[in-house]
Design a protein around this motif. Structure first.
Motif, PDB file in Angstrom:
ATOM      1  N   GLN A 184      -9.893  15.871  51.558  1.00 56.03           N
ATOM      2  CA  GLN A 184     -10.376  14.413  51.668  1.00 56.03           C
ATOM      3  C   GLN A 184      -9.463  13.606  52.764  1.00 56.03           C
ATOM      4  O   GLN A 184     -10.063  12.709  53.475  1.00 56.03           O
ATOM      5  N   ARG A 224     -12.292  21.337  58.107  1.00 58.24           N
ATOM      6  CA  ARG A 224     -13.715  21.904  58.318  1.00 58.24           C
ATOM      7  C   ARG A 224     -13.584  22.786  59.394  1.00 58.24           C
ATOM      8  O   ARG A 224     -14.530  23.673  59.682  1.00 58.24           O
ATOM      9  N   GLN A 225     -12.717  22.594  60.355  1.00 62.22           N
ATOM     10  CA  GLN A 225     -12.919  23.184  61.532  1.00 62.22           C
ATOM     11  C   GLN A 225     -12.337  24.804  61.135  1.00 62.22           C
ATOM     12  O   GLN A 225     -12.784  25.832  61.970  1.00 62.22           O
ATOM     13  N   GLN A 237     -21.024  25.476  69.459  1.00 61.86           N
ATOM     14  CA  GLN A 237     -20.814  24.529  70.177  1.00 61.86           C
ATOM     15  C   GLN A 237     -20.239  23.305  69.198  1.00 61.86           C
ATOM     16  O   GLN A 237     -19.201  22.467  69.779  1.00 61.86           O
ATOM     17  N   LEU A 238     -20.664  23.099  67.986  1.00 56.97           N
ATOM     18  CA  LEU A 238     -20.280  21.946  67.056  1.00 56.97           C
ATOM     19  C   LEU A 238     -18.651  22.518  66.893  1.00 56.97           C
ATOM     20  O   LEU A 238     -17.808  21.644  66.489  1.00 56.97           O
ATOM     21  N   PHE A 239     -18.416  23.716  66.850  1.00 57.00           N
ATOM     22  CA  PHE A 239     -17.003  24.248  66.499  1.00 57.00           C
ATOM     23  C   PHE A 239     -16.206  24.338  67.654  1.00 57.00           C
ATOM     24  O   PHE A 239     -15.043  24.832  67.725  1.00 57.00           O
ATOM     25  N   GLN A 240     -16.736  23.619  69.049  1.00 55.25           N
ATOM     26  CA  GLN A 240     -16.224  23.539  70.228  1.00 55.25           C
ATOM     27  C   GLN A 240     -15.804  25.049  70.676  1.00 55.25           C
ATOM     28  O   GLN A 240     -14.741  25.125  71.411  1.00 55.25           O
ATOM     29  N   MET A 241     -16.664  25.861  70.577  1.00 50.79           N
ATOM     30  CA  MET A 241     -16.457  27.188  71.109  1.00 50.79           C
ATOM     31  C   MET A 241     -17.025  27.477  72.477  1.00 50.79           C
ATOM     32  O   MET A 241     -17.789  26.851  73.108  1.00 50.79           O
ATOM     33  N   LEU A 248     -11.644  16.687  59.173  1.00 48.69           N
ATOM     34  CA  LEU A 248     -12.178  17.639  60.385  1.00 48.69           C
ATOM     35  C   LEU A 248     -11.191  18.976  60.370  1.00 48.69           C
ATOM     36  O   LEU A 248     -11.637  19.924  60.957  1.00 48.69           O
ATOM     37  N   ALA A 273     -16.005  22.239  50.184  1.00 49.48           N
ATOM     38  CA  ALA A 273     -16.829  21.947  51.459  1.00 49.48           C
ATOM     39  C   ALA A 273     -16.583  20.615  51.817  1.00 49.48           C
ATOM     40  O   ALA A 273     -17.151  20.188  53.123  1.00 49.48           O
ATOM     41  N   GLY A 274     -15.994  19.664  50.873  1.00 54.54           N
ATOM     42  CA  GLY A 274     -16.147  18.211  51.097  1.00 54.54           C
ATOM     43  C   GLY A 274     -17.452  17.457  51.312  1.00 54.54           C
ATOM     44  O   GLY A 274     -17.511  16.563  51.873  1.00 54.54           O
ATOM     45  N   LEU A 275     -18.316  18.073  50.450  1.00 58.27           N
ATOM     46  CA  LEU A 275     -19.665  17.490  50.503  1.00 58.27           C
ATOM     47  C   LEU A 275     -19.567  16.109  49.463  1.00 58.27           C
ATOM     48  O   LEU A 275     -20.479  15.397  49.573  1.00 58.27           O
ATOM     49  N   MET A 276     -18.911  16.010  48.521  1.00 52.61           N
ATOM     50  CA  MET A 276     -18.473  15.142  47.757  1.00 52.61           C
ATOM     51  C   MET A 276     -17.164  14.874  47.310  1.00 52.61           C
ATOM     52  O   MET A 276     -16.109  15.866  47.512  1.00 52.61           O
ATOM     53  N   THR A 335     -24.430  26.021  66.705  1.00 45.15           N
ATOM     54  CA  THR A 335     -23.134  25.890  65.645  1.00 45.15           C
ATOM     55  C   THR A 335     -21.705  25.900  66.323  1.00 45.15           C
ATOM     56  O   THR A 335     -20.935  25.418  66.059  1.00 45.15           O
ATOM     57  N   TYR A 385     -19.297  27.126  55.508  1.00 45.57           N
ATOM     58  CA  TYR A 385     -19.695  27.110  54.086  1.00 45.57           C
ATOM     59  C   TYR A 385     -21.249  27.470  54.024  1.00 45.57           C
ATOM     60  O   TYR A 385     -22.032  26.901  55.040  1.00 45.57           O
TER      61      TYR A 385
END
Lengths: 574, 251
Positions: free
Chosen positions: B66, B73-74, B100-104, B70, B48-51, B98, B78
């Motif tokens: 890494q 994650r698009q 909208q954050l994914f630009q739907m 973007l 998920a790229g959290l670390m 959510t 997760y």
């Protein structure tokens, strides 16, 4: 089909909506709760405005010095507020950036780390700074009224403060990110510790009390004042952001608009420069820091001798620890109660936020009391000695009341959440509550009694008066703890894990209000009932009457809620 | 779709993920099993790229998590074991946010939310504050919000936590359907029945290493234990991971 939304605006919108609903929910919770909050807010604003207004007018009456003193006061106030804001932004920024579930949630979404940092930066700035604006608003209003300033002074001041809070926020967030990124590095730890101790030692040396004698005060007032003011000159260091703010406010109030504009522009340029850097260049470092915080085994991992020591430790030992061994000395206490006490002590000690706040609150009070020795020349009049002693008793009890409300009140609710461990044990809820009362009372008594004895010693009070204050604070300590434990049982909240959320409900507010009222009434009663102030005790007939009322009040507020709470436990259902 | 290349993650002296090599194909239902502290959640957090990994690479839908976060994650969804939800919002407000954050587009958000809410029986709760919802309902809201943007890769940690049997069935069915339509599902779980019933391939992690990988039959062969997955799992995790890794085929 793709839409185009700005993630930062979305986050701002959704969090504003959340904050608004949270605010509305306070009103829905209990009308008593929000009435108390409203009374406290308005009361603070009105009272502080009145005090500041009177104080500024009083200072203005000193011929030739009034303006100088007021000016220096403003410079000092903003300099210290800058330091406090920096600290507040560092602590809140670190928690908000690295110990926040929303941050982890956003990191997995298609939102850039720069946007996440921007939002967290805005949130931390607001959280860390709103109290600052609230605290200084009455002072600035009083200052404006004293100086008879035009209406636009208030608008400019508001604008300047809006700019000013950005700078400690930028510095605080950068410090927080650096702390997150490099805290486990040995060099970083050494430099940070050296700077912290160096700063403390420097402040202690710079602010050490000046030996001033009575003849000096009577004959050379200006020299003494000059020496005192010299110590505060640091607040007028021209590269301090607080200097630009103070100079802007002062110049504008005096009608020197050109000079004021210069300082406004200096502040604006710094805010734009550092704000731009923060908004455009910190996202990458923030992600690195985030990953570093989650990835480290411990902040002392890189000290090889510590690691080696840990490795060399023998296998896990199942024998009782030193705390259990120490508690065994209390042979008359049953073993299950001792186990509960040991558990509570460990939880308190390991929750740094708990003892951290206790340490700061009582540490400040202790530092103040210890410094009373420097006023031995001024505190020769019995009236002032008595007044200071009663004020110290009040301050000590108020400190205790905040702690009993914050830490003792939620204890039962938290235990209820862990009911499967303690509640179902043969110990029983009644004994559990009694054990908590005994532990909280005896632990807090060590501190309050110690501080009051120290205060009496510093004020060179005779043994009889020391005994009087010691008896008073002992009764108050038991009463405040009884009130907190009792109300904690009567108004439990088993839904929350977070003690601060438990406290913010109806019962917690009620506990705090009752504690404050009890302290105010008790201190007045004790002052009236003092055997050394015969004239005033006449109001109540005799000192014994005042003491009887005080004891009855303490029983009513301390013992009664505890008794009712214990009775309620007999038919308690979760 | 999900590719882990020589993935290593250390927490101080502890190596939580130790040289994991794995490729999960498009449309594959992959289950990651392992005892407590095996490194499953850390692996998922790395995906998920959290670390940041200590070394190695994670690719999601062909994008390095890494280097092209973007883009990755698009295409990713997760759901952690205890998902974060905005308490004062309603499920519908959260779903819209959510999306909208994914630009739907709004119409797409509405259509997807309507379909998923009906499927997960969330309709009665759509206008109620999330803070008042039960643990299972919140879990369903989190899963629906993750599925809303039609991700290419769906990563979920303990999917059945707090779900009643009826809704656990719904989750299983929806995830299986989506995987048949091409969505890669990466599930970390302790529930062996979920893996046995749903997974195309199963990976078993132990002490940071991927000690076994393959279909149920592959795992039976690797462990030498016949019967239910439980026996296979116990046989494999009882072994020393250094020895067991030799048996695990490279993906």
């Amino acid at each position: 089909m793709q839409a185009s939304y700005c993630p930062l605006l979305l986050l701002l919108r959704i969090n504003t909506l959340q904050a608004w609903r949270r605010l509305k929910s306070i009103r829905e919770q209990s009308s008593f709760l929000w009435s108390v909050i409203a009374v406290f807010i308005l009361g603070y604003l009105a009272l502080s405005f009145l005090l500041f207004h009177r104080g500024l007018k009083f200072m203005g009456r000193f011929p030739g010095l009034g303006g100088l003193l007021t000016e220096r006061l403003l410079f000092l106030l903003f300099a210290f507020l800058f330091a406090l804001l920096l600290l507040s932004n560092l602590v809140i920024g670190y928690t908000n950036l690295f110990r926040n579930r929303e941050t982890s949630y956003l990191l997995a979404l298609p939102v850039s780390t720069q946007t996440i940092f921007r939002w967290k930066f805005i949130e931390s700035t607001l959280l860390a700074s709103w109290a600052f604006v609230f605290l200084i608003a009455p002072l600035l209003a009083a200052y404006g009224l004293t100086r008879g300033v035009p209406w636009h002074f208030y608008l400019l001041t508001l604008f300047l403060i809006g700019l000013f809070i950005v700078l400690p926020s930028v510095a605080g967030s950068w410090l927080a990110v650096s702390l997150g990124r490099y805290l486990d590095r040995r060099a970083f730890q050494l430099v940070a510790l050296t700077l912290a101790f160096g700063g403390l030692a420097g402040a202690a040396w710079w602010f050490q009390p000046e030996p001033i004698t009575d003849p000096m005060l009577e004959t050379r007032v200006l020299t003494v004042l000059d020496r005192l003011l010299l110590k505060t000159r640091f607040a007028q260091f021209p590269f301090l952001p607080s200097y630009w703010l103070s100079a802007g406010v002062l110049n504008w109030s005096e009608g020197a608009l050109a000079s004021a504009s210069f300082f406004v522009l200096v502040l604006l340029s710094y805010v734009l420069f550092f704000g731009f850097l923060s908004f455009t260049r910190t996202g990458g470092i923030f992600y690195e820091a985030c990953s570093a915080v989650q990835s480290r085994g411990g902040i002392l991992e890189r000290w090889h001798w510590l690691r080696a020591r840990r490795h060399n430790r023998r296998n896990f030992d199942f024998s009782p620890g030193w705390l259990e061994s120490a508690l065994r000395a209390l042979s008359w206490v049953k073993s299950d109660t001792r186990a509960l006490v040991a558990k509570d002590i460990r939880l308190f000690w390991r929750d740094t936020t708990q003892w951290g706040q206790t340490f700061v609150l009582f540490g400040l009070l202790g530092a103040y009391i210890i410094n009373l020795r420097h006023f031995s020349h001024q505190l020769t009049n019995p009236f002032w000695v008595n007044l200071v002693a009663y004020l110290n008793l009040g301050a000590c009890s108020l400190n205790l009341a905040t702690l009993t409300t914050r830490f003792v009140y939620p204890q039962f609710s938290l235990e209820g959440k862990r009911l499967w461990v303690v509640g179902l044990a043969p110990l029983g809820l009644g004994r559990m509550v009694k054990a908590k009362f005994a532990l909280a009372s005896s632990a807090s008594l060590c501190i309050t009694l110690g501080l009051v004895l120290l205060s009496c010693h510093m004020l060179k009070m005779p043994g009889s008066r020391t005994l009087y204050f010691a008896a008073a604070v002992t009764v108050m300590t038991f009463a405040l703890n009884g009130l907190a434990v009792g109300l904690g049982v009567l108004y439990p909240n088993f839904k929350e894990d977070n003690p601060s959320k438990i406290v913010s409900g109806f019962g917690g507010t009620f506990c705090l209000v009752l504690s404050f009222l009890y302290i105010a009434v008790s201190v007045v009663l004790l002052a009236l009932g003092s055997p050394w102030s015969r004239g005033r005790s006449a109001v109540l007939g005799s000192p014994e009457t005042a003491w009887l009322i005080f004891l009855a009040l303490s029983l009513a507020l301390g013992w009664l809620p505890l008794k009712v709470g214990l009775r309620r436990l007999a038919r308690f259902e979760l | 779709m999900v590719e882990l290349i020589d993935l290593v993650k250390r927490f101080g002296e502890l190596t939580a993920v130790n040289g994991v090599q794995l490729a999960v194909r498009r449309g594959e239902f992959f289950a990651l099993l392992g005892p407590n502290a095996a490194g499953k959640t850390t692996t998922i957090k790395l995906i998920a790229g959290l670390m940041k990994p200590t070394s190695g690479t994670v690719c999601v839908a062909g994008f390095d998590v890494q280097k092209q976060p973007l883009e990755a994650r698009q295409r990713l969804a997760y759901v952690p074991d205890f998902p974060f939800l905005y308490e004062k919002l309603t499920p519908w407000e959260f779903l819209r946010f959510t999306g909208q954050l994914f630009q739907m587009a709004e119409s797409r958000i509405q259509a997807a939310a309507r379909e998923l809410a009906a499927r997960f029986n969330l309709e009665p709760y759509l206008s109620k504050p999330i803070e008042g919802l039960s643990h299972g309902t919140r879990q369903r809201v989190a899963i629906v919000s993750a599925l809303l943007h039609d991700p290419e890769v769906f990563v979920i940690d303990e999917p059945m936590v707090g779900l009643d049997p009826q809704h656990a069935r719904v989750v299983k069915d929806v995830l299986k359907e989506r995987s048949l339509l091409g969505m890669t599902v990466f599930v970390s779980t302790h529930q062996l029945s979920v893996a046995e019933e749903m997974a195309d391939r199963i990976g078993i992690m132990h002490q940071g290493r991927l000690i076994a990988l393959g279909t149920r039959d592959d795992l039976r062969r690797q462990s030498g234990a016949a019967g239910a997955l439980e026996k296979v799992f116990l046989a494999l995790t009882a072994q020393d991971p250094e020895g067991a890794v030799e048996k695990a085929p490279r993906a």
